[in-house]
Write a protein that holds these residues in place. Sequence first.
Motif, PDB file in Angstrom:
ATOM      1  N   MET A  14      66.948 -47.750  58.936  1.00 53.97           N
ATOM      2  CA  MET A  14      66.635 -48.916  58.077  1.00 53.97           C
ATOM      3  C   MET A  14      65.556 -49.761  58.743  1.00 53.97           C
ATOM      4  SD  MET A  14      69.366 -51.393  56.221  1.00 53.97           S
ATOM      5  CE  MET A  14      68.892 -52.970  55.541  1.00 53.97           C
ATOM      6  N   ILE A  44      75.181 -54.911  57.128  1.00 52.75           N
ATOM      7  CA  ILE A  44      75.771 -56.258  57.063  1.00 52.75           C
ATOM      8  C   ILE A  44      76.091 -56.545  55.601  1.00 52.75           C
ATOM      9  CG2 ILE A  44      75.337 -58.709  57.478  1.00 52.75           C
ATOM     10  CD1 ILE A  44      73.487 -57.709  59.824  1.00 52.75           C
ATOM     11  N   ALA A  88      65.265 -59.746  59.869  1.00 50.06           N
ATOM     12  CA  ALA A  88      65.156 -58.859  58.704  1.00 50.06           C
ATOM     13  C   ALA A  88      66.535 -58.482  58.155  1.00 50.06           C
ATOM     14  CB  ALA A  88      64.368 -57.606  59.071  1.00 50.06           C
ATOM     15  N   CYS A  89      67.194 -59.513  57.619  1.00 47.44           N
ATOM     16  CA  CYS A  89      68.486 -59.305  56.938  1.00 47.44           C
ATOM     17  C   CYS A  89      68.597 -60.435  55.920  1.00 47.44           C
ATOM     18  CB  CYS A  89      69.639 -59.384  57.935  1.00 47.44           C
ATOM     19  SG  CYS A  89      71.268 -59.291  57.143  1.00 47.44           S
ATOM     20  N   ILE A 109      64.222 -63.577  56.110  1.00 48.20           N
ATOM     21  CA  ILE A 109      63.582 -62.952  54.952  1.00 48.20           C
ATOM     22  C   ILE A 109      64.027 -63.561  53.632  1.00 48.20           C
ATOM     23  CG2 ILE A 109      63.176 -60.801  56.208  1.00 48.20           C
ATOM     24  CD1 ILE A 109      65.414 -59.516  54.498  1.00 48.20           C
ATOM     25  N   THR A 128      70.621 -58.045  44.820  1.00 42.28           N
ATOM     26  CA  THR A 128      71.060 -57.572  46.129  1.00 42.28           C
ATOM     27  C   THR A 128      71.973 -56.359  45.983  1.00 42.28           C
ATOM     28  OG1 THR A 128      71.948 -58.282  48.282  1.00 42.28           O
ATOM     29  CG2 THR A 128      73.040 -59.154  46.311  1.00 42.28           C
ATOM     30  N   GLY A 193      67.017 -58.622  47.348  1.00 41.54           N
ATOM     31  CA  GLY A 193      68.034 -59.225  48.210  1.00 41.54           C
ATOM     32  C   GLY A 193      68.546 -58.348  49.324  1.00 41.54           C
ATOM     33  N   CYS A 194      67.668 -57.482  49.868  1.00 41.53           N
ATOM     34  CA  CYS A 194      68.082 -56.668  51.019  1.00 41.53           C
ATOM     35  C   CYS A 194      66.833 -56.166  51.733  1.00 41.53           C
ATOM     36  CB  CYS A 194      68.919 -55.477  50.561  1.00 41.53           C
ATOM     37  SG  CYS A 194      69.442 -54.413  51.924  1.00 41.53           S
ATOM     38  N   ALA A 195      66.861 -56.234  53.048  1.00 42.68           N
ATOM     39  CA  ALA A 195      65.712 -55.753  53.832  1.00 42.68           C
ATOM     40  C   ALA A 195      65.451 -54.284  53.561  1.00 42.68           C
ATOM     41  CB  ALA A 195      65.983 -55.975  55.320  1.00 42.68           C
TER      42      ALA A 195
HETATM   43  C1  5HY Z   1      70.292 -56.763  54.760  1.00 39.11           C
HETATM   44  N1  5HY Z   1      72.534 -56.390  54.873  1.00 39.11           N
HETATM   45  O1  5HY Z   1      69.175 -57.187  54.379  1.00 39.11           O
HETATM   46  C2  5HY Z   1      71.568 -57.253  54.176  1.00 39.11           C
HETATM   47  C3  5HY Z   1      71.534 -57.105  52.696  1.00 39.11           C
HETATM   48  C4  5HY Z   1      72.779 -57.421  52.014  1.00 39.11           C
HETATM   49  O2  5HY Z   1      72.441 -54.821  56.558  1.00 39.11           O
HETATM   50  N2  5HY Z   1      70.572 -55.870  55.707  1.00 39.11           N
HETATM   51  C5  5HY Z   1      71.897 -55.615  55.787  1.00 39.11           C
HETATM   52  O3  5HY Z   1      73.084 -56.659  51.124  1.00 39.11           O
HETATM   53  O4  5HY Z   1      73.393 -58.431  52.321  1.00 39.11           O
END
Ligand code: 5HY
Length: 259
Positions: A14, A44, A88-89, A109, A128, A193-195
């Motif tokens: 990721m 997360i 970056a989360c 972010i 998200t 809504g996700c990195a």
């Molecule tokens: C993210 N969780 O950007 C958030 C996205 C989320 O592991 N990277 C993660 O769905 O909350």
Amino acid sequence: MRIYVINPNTTASMTATIAAAARHVAAPGTEIIDMTSGAGAVSIECHYDEAMSIVGLAQAVKNANLIEEQRGNREGIATGRDHAFVIACFGDPGLLAVRELTAAPVLGIAEAAMHAASFLATGFSVVTTLGRTRVIAEHLVRNYGMEHHCRRVRAIDLPVLELDNPASGARARILAECETALREDNSAAIVLGCAGMADLVAFLSENLGVPVIDGVTAAVKFAEALVGLNLGTSKKGDLAFPLFKPYKGSLTDFAPRHV
Ligand code: 5HY
């Protein structure tokens, strides 16, 4: 300048997606240094994952400060004028804590994406991953004063790590949710809504015809702007470097110190 792009989850693949998106938009003079947390959840997706991610995030920031120290950049560490951090989360975990640890600009972010969207439309929707993480984004909307801009936080109900599984149908589900948002929420822009969605901007923009904002790339460009303006995190008040004190147990090495 250097931007440390830190993935607070522990999934290197990721981080690779995140880093590729960051490098794609970085200016010629910007070096992207990507980091993957060495401790914590592989993704997360709840309050507990997020809370536990902050120690690994702080370690990554400590490592970055050591890199700057090894480069002999004591001036840069003290003034924070030639490097920056991106968390970056999408939950922006530990954002204020990291801002205490450095004089450099620190971008979350989610904050970056929401502000970018607010420049482009009077209303945006967030899309998200899991439904249970919607509330995390909703809390950020309020914390960042974005209630008048964010029309709704939606979720595709897929786990974060399914985003890069072609068999999951993630792309199609994200596109469908974005289309529903534009139809039902009175939104004119989409915040991803996700990195892990950082590589979907072109695909979604082409299909939706509205601004689609990914927080990783927005944060990189905001970081370049702040460094270019010779601006860093204020060290007056609550974002001053942490108070010196002993830490005990497994966090002993995290006791605040200045390099
Ligand atoms: C993210 N969780 O950007 C958030 C996205 C989320 O592991 N990277 C993660 O769905 O909350």
